[in-house]
Design a protein around this motif. Structure first.
Motif, PDB file in Angstrom:
ATOM      1  N   SER A 376       6.005  11.719   0.148  1.00  0.00           N
ATOM      2  CA  SER A 376       7.023  11.257   0.275  1.00  0.00           C
ATOM      3  C   SER A 376       8.298   9.851  -0.322  1.00  0.00           C
ATOM      4  O   SER A 376       7.292   9.061  -0.854  1.00  0.00           O
ATOM      5  CB  SER A 376       6.837  10.181   2.264  1.00  0.00           C
ATOM      6  OG  SER A 376       7.617   9.479   2.850  1.00  0.00           O
ATOM      7  N   ARG A 377       9.469  10.491   0.493  1.00  0.00           N
ATOM      8  CA  ARG A 377      10.225   9.107  -0.481  1.00  0.00           C
ATOM      9  C   ARG A 377      10.288   7.823   0.088  1.00  0.00           C
ATOM     10  O   ARG A 377      10.361   6.725  -0.354  1.00  0.00           O
ATOM     11  CB  ARG A 377      11.702   9.518  -0.112  1.00  0.00           C
ATOM     12  CG  ARG A 377      12.189  11.181  -1.475  1.00  0.00           C
ATOM     13  CD  ARG A 377      13.388  10.822  -0.963  1.00  0.00           C
ATOM     14  NE  ARG A 377      13.813  12.822  -1.938  1.00  0.00           N
ATOM     15  CZ  ARG A 377      13.714  12.511  -3.247  1.00  0.00           C
ATOM     16  NH1 ARG A 377      13.469  11.669  -4.308  1.00  0.00           N
ATOM     17  NH2 ARG A 377      14.122  13.966  -4.020  1.00  0.00           N
ATOM     18  N   HIS A 378       9.458   7.793   1.082  1.00  0.00           N
ATOM     19  CA  HIS A 378       8.794   6.182   1.855  1.00  0.00           C
ATOM     20  C   HIS A 378       8.165   5.806   1.583  1.00  0.00           C
ATOM     21  O   HIS A 378       7.950   4.950   1.881  1.00  0.00           O
ATOM     22  CB  HIS A 378       9.211   6.867   3.053  1.00  0.00           C
ATOM     23  CG  HIS A 378      10.538   7.392   4.213  1.00  0.00           C
ATOM     24  ND1 HIS A 378      11.260   5.912   3.913  1.00  0.00           N
ATOM     25  CD2 HIS A 378      11.031   8.183   4.154  1.00  0.00           C
ATOM     26  CE1 HIS A 378      13.006   6.981   4.586  1.00  0.00           C
ATOM     27  NE2 HIS A 378      12.320   7.978   4.623  1.00  0.00           N
ATOM     28  N   TYR A 379       6.848   6.357   0.492  1.00  0.00           N
ATOM     29  CA  TYR A 379       5.725   6.191   0.210  1.00  0.00           C
ATOM     30  C   TYR A 379       6.146   5.373  -0.626  1.00  0.00           C
ATOM     31  O   TYR A 379       6.857   5.019  -1.677  1.00  0.00           O
ATOM     32  CB  TYR A 379       4.389   7.201  -0.640  1.00  0.00           C
ATOM     33  CG  TYR A 379       3.921   6.706  -1.143  1.00  0.00           C
ATOM     34  CD1 TYR A 379       2.513   6.392  -1.450  1.00  0.00           C
ATOM     35  CD2 TYR A 379       4.301   6.482  -2.997  1.00  0.00           C
ATOM     36  CE1 TYR A 379       1.917   5.498  -1.911  1.00  0.00           C
ATOM     37  CE2 TYR A 379       3.206   5.969  -4.126  1.00  0.00           C
ATOM     38  CZ  TYR A 379       2.345   5.800  -3.684  1.00  0.00           C
ATOM     39  OH  TYR A 379       1.086   4.902  -4.206  1.00  0.00           O
ATOM     40  N   GLN A 380       5.206   3.894  -0.931  1.00  0.00           N
ATOM     41  CA  GLN A 380       5.050   2.338  -1.416  1.00  0.00           C
ATOM     42  C   GLN A 380       3.950   2.806  -1.566  1.00  0.00           C
ATOM     43  O   GLN A 380       2.590   2.904  -0.822  1.00  0.00           O
ATOM     44  CB  GLN A 380       5.887   1.390  -0.911  1.00  0.00           C
ATOM     45  CG  GLN A 380       7.649   1.647  -0.369  1.00  0.00           C
ATOM     46  CD  GLN A 380       7.826   0.404   0.646  1.00  0.00           C
ATOM     47  OE1 GLN A 380       7.312  -0.337   0.493  1.00  0.00           O
ATOM     48  NE2 GLN A 380       9.238   0.717   0.381  1.00  0.00           N
ATOM     49  N   PRO A 381       3.400   2.055  -3.164  1.00  0.00           N
ATOM     50  CA  PRO A 381       1.892   1.590  -3.605  1.00  0.00           C
ATOM     51  C   PRO A 381       2.237   0.656  -2.612  1.00  0.00           C
ATOM     52  O   PRO A 381       2.750  -0.112  -2.035  1.00  0.00           O
ATOM     53  CB  PRO A 381       2.079   1.085  -4.490  1.00  0.00           C
ATOM     54  CG  PRO A 381       3.672   1.510  -5.598  1.00  0.00           C
ATOM     55  CD  PRO A 381       4.573   1.578  -3.807  1.00  0.00           C
TER      56      PRO A 381
END
Length: 402
Positions: A376-381
């Protein structure tokens, strides 16, 4: 992108990684990152190829394949093992099209060039009289055998294997893995990046919520790697360590570090239990040379980037993770039992495999769901928990290789 160099975007991702946090999205999804991994990790490492029980007699062979390369793992007439490139020295045809088999000679199906079992060219029909056969043997990759486990390397100068033998062999030796055999093999494609599988198998933060069967049997499953063991857990672990030392077993943990690409440790099984099975009891005859097989506990060994071993005293599981793309990993699971054990008499395959079939299915679902999320483009570490020190160390090792 040519894998021989790193572009600025990947260099920036590495330099900007936040220690103690998971990797950025492109590390799990980007084809250029994957090509770099293949070049700088997999083509330079020791890769698990298989167990020696697959080739017990001279002339027996099986193929090990990775990223367009095919190796013939074969036992020669002098009983030595060889990893021969499956590429004819005439015009490049595959010499062995079958996944495994037995041969008197390796004969190329295209023009019938014939090779000895050790790769030397035996015959090249219709070539001129002055043709020097000694210059056209099959090319050979590096090969090492560790207590029955075969490792190969495609590198010209692979990492020194001596530390692995020195540190891991003492943990493996009592199990006598050179005298076991494969009783069952399962293969599947997991729709996840290989690093997601590697991270998953290096932490038990998820074990409590996700693996109820495992946690009922493995005493410290939900607490492995945690500094917060209860007083009872710490006491039971210390008791097990004392018993193992009296039995002559190695209890020093071989830890995976940023520099160290292998690990080994033994953990206790629950009270009243002797094997990592659904009911905690033996499902096959004990392996190895243990004075009291009921006190052996459970051994974990991992050698990056592809090998993981889970071993109870009566059976063991080899897991081999091989990437086939940025979001796809080929998995092979081989269950081991004592070499003379007879199916239907000494063991039933379903009972030997049931625990890790259940745990594996749970893990593959978790990994595939994670891959779907990081895509997903909304994933963040996100930050690793204290109990997730091993995945954090794995990530640091991985970035160092790149």
């Amino acid at each position: 992108m040519s894998p021989s160099f790193m572009n600025d975007e990947i260099r920036g991702l590495i330099e900007n990684h936040r220690l103690g946090w998971t990797l950025a999205r492109p590390f799990y999804t980007d084809s250029a990152v994957y090509e770099l991994e293949v070049e700088r990790i997999f083509r330079k490492s020791w890769l698990f190829a298989g167990h020696i029980s697959r080739i017990p007699k001279p002339g027996d062979y099986f193929l090990y394949e990775f990223e367009g390369e095919s190796l013939i793992i074969i036992r020669a007439d002098d009983d030595r093992l060889h990893a021969l490139l499956n590429v004819c020295r005439h015009r490049g045809s595959r010499v062995c099209p079958d996944e495994s088999g037995h041969v008197h000679y390796l004969v190329c199906p295209y023009h019938a060039w014939a090779y000895e079992r050790d790769g030397r060219l035996k015959a090249a029909r219709l070539m001129p009289d002055d043709f020097d056969r000694t210059q056209f043997g099959l090319c050979e990759a590096r090969l090492q055998v560790l207590e029955g486990f075969i490792f190969v390397s495609l590198a010209d100068d692979p990492p020194d294997f001596t530390p692995v033998v020195r540190d891991i062999r003492p943990h493996l030796e009592p199990h006598e893995f050179g005298q076991v055999r494969i009783c069952h093999t399962a293969r599947r494609l997991v729709r996840a990046n290989w690093k997601i599988l590697a991270e998953n198998f290096r932490e038990c933060y998820h074990c409590g919520p996700s693996h109820p069967e495992l946690c009922r049997t493995l005493l410290l499953a939900a607490a492995v790697g945690s500094p917060r063991l209860t007083q009872k857990e710490r006491h039971l672990n210390e008791q097990a360590m004392a018993r193992w030392r009296q039995m002559g077993l190695v209890t020093d943990r071989v830890a995976h570090t940023v520099e160290n690409w292998f690990q080994a440790y033994r953990v206790p099984i629950g009270e009243g239990m002797v094997s990592l099975t659904l009911d905690g009891q033996f499902v096959a005859p004990p392996m190895g040379c243990f004075g009291d097989p009921e006190e052996v506990g459970h051994l974990n060994v991992a050698i990056l980037p592809t090998f993981c071993l889970e071993a109870s005293v009566d059976h063991a599981l080899i897991m081999c993770f091989t990437p086939v793309g940025p979001a796809l990993t080929r998995l092979q699971m081989d269950w081991l039992v004592r070499g003379d054990a007879v199916e239907g008499v000494d063991y039933e395959v379903e009972r030997v495999t049931e625990m890790w079939q259940i745990v594996g299915d749970q893990d593959w679902k978790l990994c595939e769901d994670t891959q779907a999320g990081v895509t997903s483009r909304h994933y963040q570490p996100g930050p690793y928990a204290e109990i997730e020190s091993k995945p954090d160390i794995f990530v640091r090792w991985y970035l160092r290789q790149l």
